[in-house]
Design a protein around this motif. Sequence first.
Motif, PDB file in Angstrom:
ATOM      1  N   GLY A   1      -7.284 -61.114 -28.152  1.00  0.00           N
ATOM      2  CA  GLY A   1      -7.030 -59.802 -28.728  1.00  0.00           C
ATOM      3  C   GLY A   1      -8.226 -59.283 -29.508  1.00  0.00           C
ATOM      4  O   GLY A   1      -8.591 -58.110 -29.395  1.00  0.00           O
ATOM      5  N   GLU A   2      -8.835 -60.156 -30.274  1.00  0.00           N
ATOM      6  CA  GLU A   2     -10.030 -59.768 -31.045  1.00  0.00           C
ATOM      7  C   GLU A   2     -11.151 -59.315 -30.112  1.00  0.00           C
ATOM      8  O   GLU A   2     -11.805 -58.299 -30.341  1.00  0.00           O
ATOM      9  CB  GLU A   2     -10.485 -60.945 -31.916  1.00  0.00           C
ATOM     10  N   LEU A   3     -11.374 -60.081 -29.054  1.00  0.00           N
ATOM     11  CA  LEU A   3     -12.431 -59.750 -28.097  1.00  0.00           C
ATOM     12  C   LEU A   3     -12.170 -58.429 -27.374  1.00  0.00           C
ATOM     13  O   LEU A   3     -13.099 -57.669 -27.086  1.00  0.00           O
ATOM     14  CB  LEU A   3     -12.600 -60.871 -27.078  1.00  0.00           C
ATOM     15  N   LEU A   4     -10.907 -58.172 -27.072  1.00  0.00           N
ATOM     16  CA  LEU A   4     -10.543 -56.970 -26.319  1.00  0.00           C
ATOM     17  C   LEU A   4     -10.216 -55.766 -27.202  1.00  0.00           C
ATOM     18  O   LEU A   4     -10.003 -54.663 -26.702  1.00  0.00           O
ATOM     19  CB  LEU A   4      -9.334 -57.267 -25.416  1.00  0.00           C
ATOM     20  N   GLY A   5     -10.167 -55.985 -28.516  1.00  0.00           N
ATOM     21  CA  GLY A   5      -9.821 -54.889 -29.410  1.00  0.00           C
ATOM     22  C   GLY A   5      -8.337 -54.568 -29.380  1.00  0.00           C
ATOM     23  O   GLY A   5      -7.936 -53.419 -29.562  1.00  0.00           O
ATOM     24  N   LEU A   6      -7.522 -55.596 -29.132  1.00  0.00           N
ATOM     25  CA  LEU A   6      -6.070 -55.452 -29.052  1.00  0.00           C
ATOM     26  C   LEU A   6      -5.405 -56.427 -30.007  1.00  0.00           C
ATOM     27  O   LEU A   6      -6.030 -57.373 -30.466  1.00  0.00           O
ATOM     28  CB  LEU A   6      -5.581 -55.769 -27.629  1.00  0.00           C
ATOM     29  N   SER A   7      -4.136 -56.210 -30.250  1.00  0.00           N
ATOM     30  CA  SER A   7      -3.394 -57.187 -31.042  1.00  0.00           C
ATOM     31  C   SER A   7      -3.069 -58.392 -30.161  1.00  0.00           C
ATOM     32  O   SER A   7      -3.032 -58.279 -28.931  1.00  0.00           O
ATOM     33  CB  SER A   7      -2.085 -56.573 -31.558  1.00  0.00           C
ATOM     34  N   HIS A   8      -2.825 -59.535 -30.792  1.00  0.00           N
ATOM     35  CA  HIS A   8      -2.463 -60.710 -29.995  1.00  0.00           C
ATOM     36  C   HIS A   8      -1.113 -60.495 -29.310  1.00  0.00           C
ATOM     37  O   HIS A   8      -0.874 -61.007 -28.223  1.00  0.00           O
ATOM     38  CB  HIS A   8      -2.469 -61.989 -30.855  1.00  0.00           C
ATOM     39  N   GLN A   9      -0.262 -59.662 -29.932  1.00  0.00           N
ATOM     40  CA  GLN A   9       1.028 -59.363 -29.303  1.00  0.00           C
ATOM     41  C   GLN A   9       0.831 -58.574 -28.007  1.00  0.00           C
ATOM     42  O   GLN A   9       1.510 -58.826 -27.015  1.00  0.00           O
ATOM     43  CB  GLN A   9       1.928 -58.551 -30.251  1.00  0.00           C
ATOM     44  N   ARG A  10      -0.112 -57.634 -28.017  1.00  0.00           N
ATOM     45  CA  ARG A  10      -0.374 -56.851 -26.802  1.00  0.00           C
ATOM     46  C   ARG A  10      -0.952 -57.737 -25.708  1.00  0.00           C
ATOM     47  O   ARG A  10      -0.597 -57.601 -24.530  1.00  0.00           O
ATOM     48  CB  ARG A  10      -1.314 -55.684 -27.104  1.00  0.00           C
TER      49      ARG A  10
END
Length: 72
Positions: A55-64
Amino acid sequence: MIEEAIRLPADLRAAIRRSRRTRKRAEREHENAQEQTRAAAEALVDEGVSLRDAGELLGLSHQRVQQLVQAR
């Protein structure tokens, strides 16, 4: 039902056509971005990267990221 004809100047008709084309192109790009993001999330998780790090790498939440990976 009564239909009304609306007459617009040529420049306004052209602006409407450009707007519709641009929105259609944006919709296709959005769908492509979603697919590419899903593929990247799956690849990261398959390589052992945690959901939180993916998520951090993709700019998303871990939930997403979890939602994307579970949608396989």
